[in-house]
Every structure is written in structure tokens, then in C-alpha cells.
Design an enzyme around this catalytic site. Structure first.
Site, mmCIF file in Angstrom:
data_model
loop_
_atom_site.group_PDB
_atom_site.id
_atom_site.type_symbol
_atom_site.label_atom_id
_atom_site.label_comp_id
_atom_site.label_asym_id
_atom_site.label_seq_id
_atom_site.Cartn_x
_atom_site.Cartn_y
_atom_site.Cartn_z
ATOM 1 C CD GLU A 26 -0.940 0.621 3.675
ATOM 2 O OE1 GLU A 26 -1.174 1.836 3.593
ATOM 3 O OE2 GLU A 26 -1.285 -0.083 4.638
ATOM 4 C CE LYS A 88 -6.537 6.448 5.708
ATOM 5 N NZ LYS A 88 -6.816 6.552 7.153
ATOM 6 C CB VAL A 108 -6.078 -2.164 3.978
ATOM 7 C CG1 VAL A 108 -6.475 -3.636 3.801
ATOM 8 C CG2 VAL A 108 -4.851 -2.067 4.898
ATOM 9 C CG ASP A 140 -15.065 5.674 12.316
ATOM 10 O OD1 ASP A 140 -14.830 5.158 11.210
ATOM 11 O OD2 ASP A 140 -14.349 6.557 12.813
ATOM 12 C CB SER A 142 -11.809 0.324 8.524
ATOM 13 O OG SER A 142 -11.001 0.247 7.368
ATOM 14 C CB ALA A 143 -13.817 1.014 3.364
ATOM 15 C CG ASP A 144 -8.939 -1.263 5.614
ATOM 16 O OD1 ASP A 144 -9.115 -0.522 4.631
ATOM 17 O OD2 ASP A 144 -8.027 -1.097 6.445
ATOM 18 C CE LYS A 161 -3.247 0.924 10.877
ATOM 19 N NZ LYS A 161 -4.145 0.630 9.768
#
Length: 304
Positions: A26, A88, A108, A140, A142-144, A161
């Protein structure tokens, strides 16, 4: 159709065509994850580690609206100097970055998308995104995680994380049918530390076992990615009690400033680096090196 948008580096294209091992990387970690020049030095060393372990690196980004799979050293240098001026870029952003012919650093999620477009199955990163703390109120997430549910790419990482809600992240992945493999570990590493209180779905102890599981999954038409959690080497992990305290303080500060969405992770990582006097940044770099090595080893086995 894709050719009008996608530039695959000739070395990477030749390796893909020949069925040789390739590892995607990435670029948000370059633009948003570390200061210059450490970001560029790290990116170059990660690529070299992948080469040293028998695979071809393909660092991914969007430059002037072109989807780049396999960047040159000059392009990586440019991205590292541009830093936070680069957008980003996740799944939703890609068409607009392309249409406006501007620069985007891939997360990611978007790295997985571009890797799949190019035909790359293995991707090394630091840690995946996930369900953020307090997501019950903020939603909230993540789209990951959604990308892992839908895109056939294996992601080698140091776990989720530790700034995230790890329990909810694992619940989400389970619901979406995304397997979480622990490499030589029964518990999910938490980025800065080798262990958390959460177990993985399967422990596998060799790159060959992991490659065989990936092959079986995709040959049977079972869509979606694989999370391969690789603990940071023991000598580089941080004290768990200390890092948990620092993260709680950083999250409280983020909330007080009203920071959310795609800005939250860079803020938290920078704040943790500040509060740990740079030791978290050193840990971040070492875990990326460790993941790149394992990713290359898995790619070699997968190609064979």
C-alpha cells in the site's frame, strides 16, 4: 477496458504473466503513516526485503489519475515528499481521484482492489483497519473490512491496529466469512504487541500451509480475502500496559477534537508516536518489515 486507467510496471506485469510470486504494497503508509524521509527509506527497504525472499514487490498508488501497480523509486520519493497533500484513497474515492487526475495514496481496501485488477493475490501491510472504538454510536467502521469480505486478496498484517475495538472487528470478520489465520500463534496480535486476549480462527505454522489454504478457498469459489496475522518479533514489541494507556489518552483527545472517519487513524498513530517518544514508529517500521518477509514467503509457495 482497464488498460485506459491502469499502469502495471513492466517488471510486475512480466512476473504476473509468468506466474511468478508478486507482493502488493500500500501507499498510505508512505504518505500518511510516517514522516519524510523515513517513509521513503522504509518503502525502499520493504521492497528489498520482498526481493530478498524471492518475490517481486508492487507498491500501489494513484498518480495524476493513473492507477499504478508497481511504482518506480522516483514515484515513491515523490509520494513520500508530498505526504499529507496526497489524498488518502479508499474504494469510494477511486473514480474521483482518477477523473480529477490527481494523486491518491491507497489504503488496505483500495490496494486490495487495484491488486485484484492486476491479478495479484498477496498483499503486505502494517495493520488492517476495523471497527473503531465507540462505533456503537458513530458507526465508524473501516472500509477495509468490507473489502476483505468481497475481494480475493490475502492480507498479511500484524493483526488489527490496537487503536481499534478488536473484539468487534473480529465479530465483523466472522459475520462476513473472512478467516483470520494466526501465523505461529493462537492469539490475534495487536499491532504493537504480539498478543491480545482474542483468539484467531486457525493457527498455521508454515507459509506453505497458508498458501494451500488460500488456494483451496479460491479454487472452491469461496469469495473474499484472508487475514494472516503475523506477530511482531518479540524484541520490537511495546509494553502492553503502557501502549493501552497511551491509546486511551489518544482516543480521548481525538474525541474532544471531533476527529472521525478517515482522519482518525493518522491522528491516532501520530499521537501515539508523540506520546511514546517515537518508539511506536520504530515498532511500526519493524512490523512492516516482518510482514513483507512473510508475504514474500507465502507468495513463493502460492506461485509454486
Amino acid at each position: 477496458m482497464l488498460e485506459q486507467y491502469l499502469d502495471i510496471n513492466p517488471e510486475v506485469a512480466a512476473a504476473i504473466a509468468a506466474g511468478k510470486p508478486v507482493v502488493a504494497l500500500e501507499s498510505t503508509i508512505i504518505s500518511h503513516g510516517m514522516p519524510y524521509p523515513q517513509n521513503v527509506e522504509t518503502a525502499f527497504k520493504v521492497e528489498q526485503i520482498i526481493r530478498n525472499n524471492g518475490a517481486i514487490p508492487a507498491t500501489i498508488a494513484i498518480l495524476k489519475g493513473r492507477l499504478k501497480v508497481g511504482m518506480t523509486h522516483d514515484e515513491i520519493e515523490y509520494l513520500g515528499k508530498a505526504g499529507f497533500d496526497v489524498i488518502k484513497t479508499s474504494r469510494r474515492d477511486i473514480p474521483f481521484i482518477v477523473a480529477k487526475q490527481i494523486d491518491g495514496a491507497t489504503t488496505v481496501a483500495s490496494t486490495m482492489i487495484l491488486a485484484q485488477m492486476a491479478g495479484i493475490k498477496i498483499f503486505a501491510t502494517g495493520g488492517i483497519g476495523g471497527v473503531h472504538r465507540g462505533a456503537q454510536q458513530t458507526f465508524d467502521i473501516s472500509a477495509d473490512l468490507q473489502e476483505l469480505a468481497n475481494t480475493d486478496v490475502a492480507v498479511i498484517c500484524a493483526g488489527a491496529k490496537s487503536i481499534l475495538d478488536i473484539a468487534l472487528t473480529l465479530e465483523y470478520l466472522e459475520t462476513q466469512g473472512v478467516p483470520v489465520i494466526g501465523y505461529q500463534t493462537d492469539t490475534l496480535p495487536a499491532f504493537y504487541t504480539r498478543e491480545s486476549e482474542f483468539g484467531v480462527d486457525y493457527r498455521l505454522d508454515t507459509p506453505k500451509q497458508i498458501a494451500m489454504a488460500m488456494k483451496a478457498k479460491w479454487e472452491m469459489g469461496l469469495k473474499g480475502g484472508v487475514v494472516i496475522a503475523n506477530p511482531i518479533p518479540e524484541e520490537f514489541q511495546l509494553d502492553r500496559g503502557m501502549i493501552d494507556k497511551v491509546i486511551l489518552e489518544a482516543v480521548a483527545e481525538m474525541d474532544s477534537k471531533g476527529i472521525s472517519g478517515k482522519e482518525s487513524t493518522p491522528f491516532l498513530l501520530a499521537k501515539v508516536a508523540e506520546k511514546t517518544k517515537g518508539s511506536s514508529l520504530k515498532t511500526n517500521i519493524e512490523l512492516v518489515y516482518n510482514n513483507a518477509k512473510l508475504a514474500a514467503q507465502i507468495a513463493v509457495e502460492y506461485a509454486s
